[in-house]
Design a protein around this motif. Structure first.
Motif, PDB file in Angstrom:
ATOM      1  N   UNK A  81       0.636  -1.106  -0.236  1.00  0.00           N
ATOM      2  CA  UNK A  81      -0.376   0.029   0.098  1.00  0.00           C
ATOM      3  C   UNK A  81       1.094   1.437   0.008  1.00  0.00           C
ATOM      4  N   UNK A  82       0.198   2.178  -0.740  1.00  0.00           N
ATOM      5  CA  UNK A  82       1.429   3.847   0.114  1.00  0.00           C
ATOM      6  C   UNK A  82       1.100   3.988   1.359  1.00  0.00           C
ATOM      7  N   UNK A  83       2.293   4.630   2.135  1.00  0.00           N
ATOM      8  CA  UNK A  83       2.143   4.432   3.257  1.00  0.00           C
ATOM      9  C   UNK A  83       0.938   5.459   3.845  1.00  0.00           C
ATOM     10  N   UNK A  84       0.318   5.415   5.351  1.00  0.00           N
ATOM     11  CA  UNK A  84      -0.067   6.127   6.064  1.00  0.00           C
ATOM     12  C   UNK A  84       0.646   6.589   7.195  1.00  0.00           C
ATOM     13  N   UNK A  85       0.501   7.681   7.589  1.00  0.00           N
ATOM     14  CA  UNK A  85       1.126   8.303   8.334  1.00  0.00           C
ATOM     15  C   UNK A  85       0.596   9.109   9.683  1.00  0.00           C
ATOM     16  N   UNK A  86       0.795   8.690  10.831  1.00  0.00           N
ATOM     17  CA  UNK A  86      -0.167   9.060  11.454  1.00  0.00           C
ATOM     18  C   UNK A  86       0.470   9.945  13.004  1.00  0.00           C
ATOM     19  N   UNK A  87       0.285  10.516  13.535  1.00  0.00           N
ATOM     20  CA  UNK A  87       1.063  11.149  14.648  1.00  0.00           C
ATOM     21  C   UNK A  87       1.307  10.794  16.108  1.00  0.00           C
ATOM     22  N   UNK A  88       2.321  10.270  16.248  1.00  0.00           N
ATOM     23  CA  UNK A  88       2.235  10.238  17.650  1.00  0.00           C
ATOM     24  C   UNK A  88       3.255  10.415  18.819  1.00  0.00           C
ATOM     25  N   UNK A 112       0.987  -1.763   4.506  1.00  0.00           N
ATOM     26  CA  UNK A 112       0.373  -3.325   4.920  1.00  0.00           C
ATOM     27  C   UNK A 112       0.465  -4.332   2.951  1.00  0.00           C
ATOM     28  N   UNK A 113       1.531  -4.607   3.063  1.00  0.00           N
ATOM     29  CA  UNK A 113       1.767  -5.576   2.412  1.00  0.00           C
ATOM     30  C   UNK A 113       1.086  -6.825   2.780  1.00  0.00           C
ATOM     31  N   UNK A 127      -8.089  -9.345   2.262  1.00  0.00           N
ATOM     32  CA  UNK A 127      -7.361  -7.814   2.050  1.00  0.00           C
ATOM     33  C   UNK A 127      -7.914  -6.859   3.403  1.00  0.00           C
ATOM     34  N   UNK A 128      -7.408  -5.690   3.652  1.00  0.00           N
ATOM     35  CA  UNK A 128      -7.904  -5.000   4.064  1.00  0.00           C
ATOM     36  C   UNK A 128      -9.473  -4.357   4.142  1.00  0.00           C
ATOM     37  N   UNK A 129      -9.987  -4.024   4.830  1.00  0.00           N
ATOM     38  CA  UNK A 129     -11.129  -3.617   5.013  1.00  0.00           C
ATOM     39  C   UNK A 129     -11.134  -2.515   3.907  1.00  0.00           C
ATOM     40  N   UNK A 130      -9.942  -1.918   4.038  1.00  0.00           N
ATOM     41  CA  UNK A 130     -10.476  -0.024   3.332  1.00  0.00           C
ATOM     42  C   UNK A 130      -9.225  -0.212   2.147  1.00  0.00           C
ATOM     43  N   UNK A 131      -9.340  -0.683   1.000  1.00  0.00           N
ATOM     44  CA  UNK A 131      -7.739  -0.510   0.368  1.00  0.00           C
ATOM     45  C   UNK A 131      -7.078   0.742  -0.156  1.00  0.00           C
ATOM     46  N   UNK A 138      -4.910   3.647  -0.823  1.00  0.00           N
ATOM     47  CA  UNK A 138      -5.286   4.680  -0.944  1.00  0.00           C
ATOM     48  C   UNK A 138      -4.661   5.602  -1.971  1.00  0.00           C
ATOM     49  N   UNK A 139      -4.451   6.076  -2.614  1.00  0.00           N
ATOM     50  CA  UNK A 139      -3.601   6.847  -3.295  1.00  0.00           C
ATOM     51  C   UNK A 139      -3.099   7.988  -2.102  1.00  0.00           C
ATOM     52  N   UNK A 140      -1.520   8.026  -2.012  1.00  0.00           N
ATOM     53  CA  UNK A 140      -0.777   8.759  -1.581  1.00  0.00           C
ATOM     54  C   UNK A 140      -1.287   9.843  -1.358  1.00  0.00           C
ATOM     55  N   UNK A 141      -1.151  10.987   0.146  1.00  0.00           N
ATOM     56  CA  UNK A 141      -1.808  12.354   0.214  1.00  0.00           C
ATOM     57  C   UNK A 141      -0.469  13.223   0.684  1.00  0.00           C
ATOM     58  N   UNK A 142      -0.562  14.321   0.804  1.00  0.00           N
ATOM     59  CA  UNK A 142       0.310  14.866   1.685  1.00  0.00           C
ATOM     60  C   UNK A 142       0.723  14.442   2.666  1.00  0.00           C
TER      61      UNK A 142
END
Length: 280
Positions: A190-197, A257-258, A265-269, A271-275
């Motif tokens: 998948x594209x990278x997801x980013x989360x504030x931690x 997600x690999x 597959x993930x429930x959420x496919x 998504x295209x990368x965003x900033x």
């Protein structure tokens, strides 16, 4: 003592402080990963580098059958106490003690870069993931997105100088380094997801409990002594002290997600990368 045993000894030095204060700082990315998949009641999960079992416990509450692997016996004991229905083992991520095709989801949160051979660790993760299953790998963002880097750099000045020779195979501050290794393994990513931690502490005492409980802090203490390390951490986080005496270090965590070949597959496919989703 091999690499995994050495890391396990370091990370288990202040296991309760890690479990109570520091490991929960990644719960935002844990929650995001849980949201990637539906129907946890039918999932079998293995968390690599599970620590005190924080993510496994969250998945178990949603109905997953959970397992965990960590090099620290002290942290695994806490995980067993907190999730008594789970299966937790002390071991090396390069030699996972589970059979082939055993889990529908295998996760690794900020852990694979500790492997002596990350490619071998990924190969083991793939081996125990069932066809059609998923692997989730998380890592810290680059230095410009993580205040915690200053703490780690300051700890580095208190550690033994690295001897000449090969450098680590995976840069923990470069998500693209990890992605390249996964791409080489032939996985669909998948594209990278980013989360504030953020690392947020109500006072200096709590901050020190958390920041002294990490493996790098334990290594620095072994070399330079607890008083010196405590002083350096206090100085390092001073810029992040707020007027009320609390501390806030802003950090970004990246995960992807690999997918292994198959239909699960993930429930959420992807998504295209965003900033906000990183560089890829």
């Amino acid at each position: 003592m091999n690499g995994a045993e050495w890391e396990g000894a370091l990370w288990g030095t202040r296991a309760l402080d890690w479990a109570d204060v520091q490991q929960p700082t990644i719960r935002p990315v844990s929650a995001a990963v849980l949201g990637e998949f539906g129907g946890w009641q039918r999932r079998t999960l293995l968390d690599i580098g599970c620590g005190a079992g924080d993510f496994a416990g969250m998945a178990s509450e949603l109905g997953a059958k959970v397992s965990g692997l960590d090099a620290s016996a002290a942290l695994i004991e806490i995980a067993r106490q907190r999730s008594p229905t789970g299966t937790f083992h002390v071991g090396d991520m390069q030699d996972i003690p589970f059979p082939d095709n055993h889990f529908s989801i295998v996760t690794a949160f900020n852990s694979v870069h500790f492997a002596d051979d990350p490619a071998r660790a990924f190969a083991e993760m793939m081996r125990v993931t069932s066809p059609g299953g998923s692997m989730v790998v998380a890592t810290w963002g680059p230095p410009a997105e993580c205040d915690a880097v200053s703490y780690l750099l300051d700890l580095g000045s208190l550690m033994p100088q690295r001897p000449p020779g090969p450098q680590p195979l995976l840069d923990p501050t470069d998500p693209d380094d990890l992605r390249a290794l996964l791409t080489t393994a032939g996985l669909t990513l998948s594209p990278w997801r980013t989360v504030s931690c953020p690392w947020e502490y109500p006072d200096l005492s709590t901050a020190l409990r958390g920041l002294l409980s990490t493996g790098p802090a334990a290594q620095a203490i072994n070399h330079s002594g607890p008083a010196r390390v405590t002083d350096i951490i206090t100085e390092s986080i001073a810029p992040y002290r707020r007027d009320d005496g609390s501390y806030l270090l802003s950090n970004t965590c990246y995960y992807l997600v690999a997918l292994l070949s198959g239909t699960d597959a993930p429930a959420r496919p992807p998504q295209p990368a965003t900033p906000q989703e990183g560089r890829r």
